[in-house]
Motif scaffolding. Sequence first.
Motif, PDB file in Angstrom:
ATOM      1  N   PRO A   1      -5.217  -3.706  -2.328  1.00 31.27           N
ATOM      2  CA  PRO A   1      -4.447  -3.035  -1.271  1.00 31.27           C
ATOM      3  C   PRO A   1      -4.107  -1.601  -1.695  1.00 31.27           C
ATOM      4  O   PRO A   1      -4.018  -1.306  -2.890  1.00 31.27           O
ATOM      5  CB  PRO A   1      -3.174  -3.886  -1.165  1.00 31.27           C
ATOM      6  N   ALA A   2      -3.903  -0.736  -0.687  1.00 30.41           N
ATOM      7  CA  ALA A   2      -3.689   0.693  -0.977  1.00 30.41           C
ATOM      8  C   ALA A   2      -2.480   0.918  -1.881  1.00 30.41           C
ATOM      9  O   ALA A   2      -2.537   1.722  -2.816  1.00 30.41           O
ATOM     10  CB  ALA A   2      -3.520   1.445   0.342  1.00 30.41           C
TER      11      ALA A   2
ATOM     12  N   PRO B   1       3.912  -3.759   6.473  1.00 32.87           N
ATOM     13  CA  PRO B   1       4.833  -2.944   7.262  1.00 32.87           C
ATOM     14  C   PRO B   1       4.122  -1.740   7.888  1.00 32.87           C
ATOM     15  O   PRO B   1       3.266  -1.111   7.257  1.00 32.87           O
ATOM     16  CB  PRO B   1       5.870  -2.502   6.228  1.00 32.87           C
ATOM     17  N   GLY B   2       4.459  -1.468   9.138  1.00 35.01           N
ATOM     18  CA  GLY B   2       3.837  -0.347   9.860  1.00 35.01           C
ATOM     19  C   GLY B   2       2.797  -0.843  10.851  1.00 35.01           C
ATOM     20  O   GLY B   2       2.442  -0.132  11.799  1.00 35.01           O
ATOM     21  N   GLU B   3       2.295  -2.080  10.661  1.00 33.98           N
ATOM     22  CA  GLU B   3       1.233  -2.575  11.553  1.00 33.98           C
ATOM     23  C   GLU B   3       1.830  -3.227  12.800  1.00 33.98           C
ATOM     24  O   GLU B   3       2.949  -3.738  12.783  1.00 33.98           O
ATOM     25  CB  GLU B   3       0.351  -3.586  10.805  1.00 33.98           C
TER      26      GLU B   3
ATOM     27  N   GLU C   1       6.405   5.714  11.196  1.00 29.94           N
ATOM     28  CA  GLU C   1       5.603   6.805  10.640  1.00 29.94           C
ATOM     29  C   GLU C   1       4.608   6.205   9.647  1.00 29.94           C
ATOM     30  O   GLU C   1       4.749   5.058   9.242  1.00 29.94           O
ATOM     31  CB  GLU C   1       6.526   7.790   9.930  1.00 29.94           C
ATOM     32  N   GLU C   2       3.639   7.016   9.266  1.00 25.57           N
ATOM     33  CA  GLU C   2       2.658   6.560   8.256  1.00 25.57           C
ATOM     34  C   GLU C   2       3.404   6.024   7.037  1.00 25.57           C
ATOM     35  O   GLU C   2       4.459   6.569   6.686  1.00 25.57           O
ATOM     36  CB  GLU C   2       1.796   7.753   7.815  1.00 25.57           C
ATOM     37  N   PRO C   3       2.902   4.975   6.378  1.00 20.43           N
ATOM     38  CA  PRO C   3       3.621   4.465   5.206  1.00 20.43           C
ATOM     39  C   PRO C   3       3.828   5.568   4.171  1.00 20.43           C
ATOM     40  O   PRO C   3       2.906   6.366   3.915  1.00 20.43           O
ATOM     41  CB  PRO C   3       2.706   3.369   4.653  1.00 20.43           C
TER      42      PRO C   3
ATOM     43  N   THR D   1       9.617   4.720  -8.467  1.00 26.77           N
ATOM     44  CA  THR D   1       8.794   4.194  -7.372  1.00 26.77           C
ATOM     45  C   THR D   1       9.614   3.299  -6.442  1.00 26.77           C
ATOM     46  O   THR D   1      10.567   2.658  -6.869  1.00 26.77           O
ATOM     47  CB  THR D   1       7.569   3.410  -7.916  1.00 26.77           C
ATOM     48  N   ARG D   2       9.192   3.312  -5.179  1.00 21.28           N
ATOM     49  CA  ARG D   2       9.869   2.537  -4.132  1.00 21.28           C
ATOM     50  C   ARG D   2       9.654   1.037  -4.300  1.00 21.28           C
ATOM     51  O   ARG D   2       8.533   0.596  -4.535  1.00 21.28           O
ATOM     52  CB  ARG D   2       9.197   2.873  -2.797  1.00 21.28           C
ATOM     53  N   MET D   3      10.716   0.268  -4.117  1.00 20.70           N
ATOM     54  CA  MET D   3      10.584  -1.193  -4.111  1.00 20.70           C
ATOM     55  C   MET D   3      11.408  -1.714  -2.934  1.00 20.70           C
ATOM     56  O   MET D   3      12.478  -2.293  -3.105  1.00 20.70           O
ATOM     57  CB  MET D   3      11.070  -1.743  -5.467  1.00 20.70           C
TER      58      MET D   3
END
Length: 440
Positions: free
Chosen positions: A265-266, A384-386, A424-426, A237-239
């Motif tokens: 949170p998602a 991030p992304g917002e 891009e979308e997370p 998984t990403r960290m």
Amino acid sequence: MQASEIIMKKRDGGRLSRDEIGFIIRGCTGRTIPDYQISAWLMAVFLRGMDDGETACLTDAMLHSGTVMDLSGIPGISADKHSTGGVGDKISIPLAPIVAACGVPVPMMSGRALGHTGGTLDKLDSISGYRTSLSETEFKSILRSCGYAMTGQTETVAPADRILYALRDVTGTVESIPLITASILSKKAAEGTDALVFDVKCGRGAFMKTQADAERLAGMLVKTGKALGKKCAALITRMENPLGTMTGNFLEIEESVDILEGKGPADTTELTLALAAKMCMLAGKCATPEEGRQMAEQAVSGGQAMECFLRNVAAQGGNPDQLLAERGKRRSPWKAEIRADRSAYLAGIDAYAAGMAGIPLGVGRTRTDEPVFPEAGVIFRVKPGEKVQAGDILMEVYGKNQSGLDEGVLRLQQAVYYTEEKPEEPESLLLKEIDDDESK
Ligand code: URA
């Protein structure tokens, strides 16, 4: 047997036998082999590596250097999760009751915060009255009555690892896949679980920076766990950014409760459900990850997971009503806000830098004997992304005192990245799954 001969054999690229590895580990724990020879042996292993068989023998010898819990009296296939360490990683806290509510016993032995990574035990200790140092009898009794129990590693768990890790730390021999595998598994297997899911993190906030290294470690953990007789699987998984919207000790308990209420949170919810699905599969409760995820979602939406959590809080000495009443209120008086210095998109928050900011704030520590502060931490108001406008609040920061707060804020300001382009979308946190059969 002579330690010097075993060192030379490994130095020259030889394969060590079970007896030779056992001799080194007994000599390490019993202090009959001096530290300089153990250090030389560690460097030989670091440079020459170990094959799967040697790694399994090393893990087994380290595991049996201390006590191993016997859970044979607990009905069902028990399962636990181990994360290689992240920032904002509170997943164990909602995961255990979710999986327990699906009928899988979860015996969980966890560690404390160190360096940039947080520790489950410190987060649990922030619940007033909650006890994380249980005797074996208490641990088993709570596991039986609540479906899960949480405790810390005592001095008697894998003592060889404590000695070896201290030497690795000062001899440049930490980053070795066989040594890391044996270190992690010797401690985790001591809790007596039947199945283990590894959350191997990769990225700037992780121990493993690249996916290739994370996959190598995950493969070795799964293979070695199997050699010890455990059912195993791993998720890579990403960290890159802190997980969720809160880091801290009591703050992460709050976010865990949000996840248990289905309002998390998602990213943290996605990871919790994916790990829960894997644990349920290994424990034989479902056949596919989709089915496992559905079971986990139902345990949350039906309220059984939350009920199980509150039962555990009470059984381990905490007060569930007080805990729920303190949500949103237990905050340090040393508070600051970090605001956006431009109008742009938030590209990322460097998880390593955010984790290191936790040390002056009082969330984490650099030495295992330093205290941490339950009310310190960070609330990330923007993910991030917002898009942000100049002056928007990015983070609320809470420190243990004014100077710690000032230093933490400085570090957090440097952790923020912006971009002019709409990102891009997370991306999903899940990069890869490694199952038992793939590690053969
Ligand atoms: N975590 C451990 O417990 N041991 C290691 O060697 C590395 C990370």
